[in-house]
Design a protein around this motif. Sequence first.
Motif, mmCIF file in Angstrom:
data_model
loop_
_atom_site.group_PDB
_atom_site.id
_atom_site.type_symbol
_atom_site.label_atom_id
_atom_site.label_comp_id
_atom_site.label_asym_id
_atom_site.label_seq_id
_atom_site.Cartn_x
_atom_site.Cartn_y
_atom_site.Cartn_z
ATOM 1 N N UNK A 193 -3.100 10.422 4.893
ATOM 2 C CA UNK A 193 -4.328 10.167 5.887
ATOM 3 C C UNK A 193 -5.234 8.898 4.987
ATOM 4 N N UNK A 194 -5.363 9.015 3.740
ATOM 5 C CA UNK A 194 -6.041 7.762 3.148
ATOM 6 C C UNK A 194 -5.327 6.636 3.381
ATOM 7 N N UNK A 195 -3.961 6.690 2.907
ATOM 8 C CA UNK A 195 -3.308 5.366 3.262
ATOM 9 C C UNK A 195 -3.327 4.877 4.715
ATOM 10 N N UNK A 196 -3.357 5.748 5.717
ATOM 11 C CA UNK A 196 -3.248 5.223 7.321
ATOM 12 C C UNK A 196 -4.364 4.492 7.586
ATOM 13 N N UNK A 197 -5.698 4.935 6.856
ATOM 14 C CA UNK A 197 -6.861 4.442 7.205
ATOM 15 C C UNK A 197 -7.082 3.005 6.840
ATOM 16 N N UNK A 198 -6.178 2.466 5.766
ATOM 17 C CA UNK A 198 -6.309 1.033 5.319
ATOM 18 C C UNK A 198 -6.118 0.091 6.348
ATOM 19 N N UNK A 254 0.549 -1.200 -0.067
ATOM 20 C CA UNK A 254 -0.130 -0.030 0.087
ATOM 21 C C UNK A 254 0.876 1.240 -0.075
ATOM 22 N N UNK A 255 1.841 1.344 0.876
ATOM 23 C CA UNK A 255 2.855 2.513 0.985
ATOM 24 C C UNK A 255 3.675 2.683 -0.410
ATOM 25 N N UNK A 256 3.951 1.692 -1.147
ATOM 26 C CA UNK A 256 4.685 2.069 -2.367
ATOM 27 C C UNK A 256 3.760 2.522 -3.345
ATOM 28 N N UNK A 257 2.542 1.934 -3.493
ATOM 29 C CA UNK A 257 1.728 2.266 -4.233
ATOM 30 C C UNK A 257 1.029 3.747 -4.206
#
Length: 642
Positions: free
Chosen positions: A479-484, A253-256
């Motif tokens: 923010x959006x990535x953290x909510x995953x 997720x973080x790479x993308x």
Amino acid sequence: MVWAGIHYGGKTALVVLDGNINAVVYRDILENHCLPHARRVYDLTLGCKMTTQEHIGQLYSSEGCVVSSRQLGRRSVRQQESFSSIMALNIPGVTVMMFFYLLVLGIGIWASIKSKKKAKQGQGDKTEMALLGNRGINLVVGIFTMTATWVGGGFIVGTAEAVYNPSMGLIWAVMPIAATMCFIIGGLFFAEPMRNNKYVTMMDPFQIKYGKVPTAALSLASLISEIMWVTGTLIGLGVTMSVILDLSYTVSIWISAAVAITYTLLGGLYSVAYTDIIQLILIFISLWLCVPFALMSPAVSDITETAYNRTFQSPWVGTLEADRAWRWIDNFLLLGLGNLGLQNFHQRTLSAASSATAKITCFAAAFIVPTLGIPPILLGAVAASTNWNLTSYGSPSPFERGETGLVLPIVLQHLTPTHISIVGIGAVAAAVMSSTDSALLSAASIFTSNIYRNILRTQASEQEIQWVIRVSVVVVGLAGTSLTFLDNSVLMIWLLRSDLTYTLMLPQLVCVLFFDISNGYGAVLGCVVGMLLRVLCGEPLLGIPPIIQFPGCTLVNGVYIQKSPIRTICMLSAVVAILLFSYLASLLFNKGLIPEKWDVFNVKVQYSTQTQGGAKSGTRGQNLREENENNEACEPMLESTF
């Protein structure tokens, strides 16, 4: 006779047996040798509890067994990460994904150079160059970017999940058809007025008509919906890459997200639009390439037979009982009309070269999106028609293991050849990034244009605005990535986000565009009514019990389920409340029943403008349009040099 086991992390001890293996001896081996060893190696005490029944379908012979770490730990994405250190990384798959990411990044950099050249030609202004591509997106590019925005990771993974889920089925997988309705209605009623008024964001008409306070509140709600869009799309990619590539869910997720943030920063809408072209092409080719291999797997029964007959689970077509009809209608309208309350949609129409181009873009996307929904539907049907005991996945099924949300990557992993599954993940990655970048830019548009420049820093320079856009893209992405990491169900995030836009933003947008009587008082009170009623109706996904129980509300497994179309009821109630309170406020102030000095939203001034000039948007709207037309051109968001 001897028994032993081998796996990625090593081997078990050799067990010497007297005679043949029967049920009693087999159980003894599993309990006293296999499971204790698995617990020591994989630390299954973290929560991955395995039963003897699950192992029966996974052990291959009476003289030896092969215990796969993928099978031992497949309970959820979170649990799978605990095994990442001992799982074999899919090197070819990672290599292909790195090539794809570099390709997308390269196109994004090329598009940023193109935007820089456009800026030097003296066309457009700074904000429009960054956020709307200088309103110069042609028809072909517009169709690609509009379609790619909707066909995201949530669309692909969520559609397959709905078809496979025994409690839902094809009849509940309404996202492709709902998107068609969204585009047709958007093209008929919203594209032309928004584009002709040359708004920068969908919040501009609120800024013009209602003023700062109501617009700020609604802008925050819109920002939340865009962040949830980022979350839903990234989850779809994370679960797919973690299953197929044996790559950590977190790392995937973080790479993308980092790649999408980078090229969005480089070129703004130009980078987003042109990367959408290659992404949409890859989505179409990759998904259709995976379907035949999944259908021809020996473990898969004829999907035409399992469509209406119970084989391994309920028929994948699904059923629509009379008592669930209203809920189906509610979900269909939610996923269709709710998207009209997203900046994502309106950013595409506002960036079009003309209002006619904007409308044609909508109508074309209305027919293309459903065709891209067919492959995930077929893959969901394949999952429902599979005898999992004949696959490397083993029994029980994904539904019984609580992995319905992972069904698409599971199908690609266990029912297609390795190289085909890698191609499939490329499609999901392309879909995710094409939607993520759009949401990033949409959120940055609203914050920069409607909150920062019009409320917080009205005298901000154009250079300062450019930096605010960049920071906003990064913050929203983080923010959006953290909510995953809160939940890995794509369908749940998709529904919650649509719920917000459908019950809150859509009524507001309809009233501000098409009803002259609407004003700030009605907007605020309508928002309160809609949100309060929605909370009182309850939400099982969030654990909120219903205070208001509509007819048909039943208790199922300790949870109250509303069978009435509660979201549509809340949406219509909000529309009625906005118009009613707007009329009452206008009446009270214009009749002098309330002193004009208390008119904080300038209802009396708005009424005078409408009656004297006949203009819907008033003086402030005209000034805004003139400002957008006369601003000078400038650089793109970030310069790219070689």
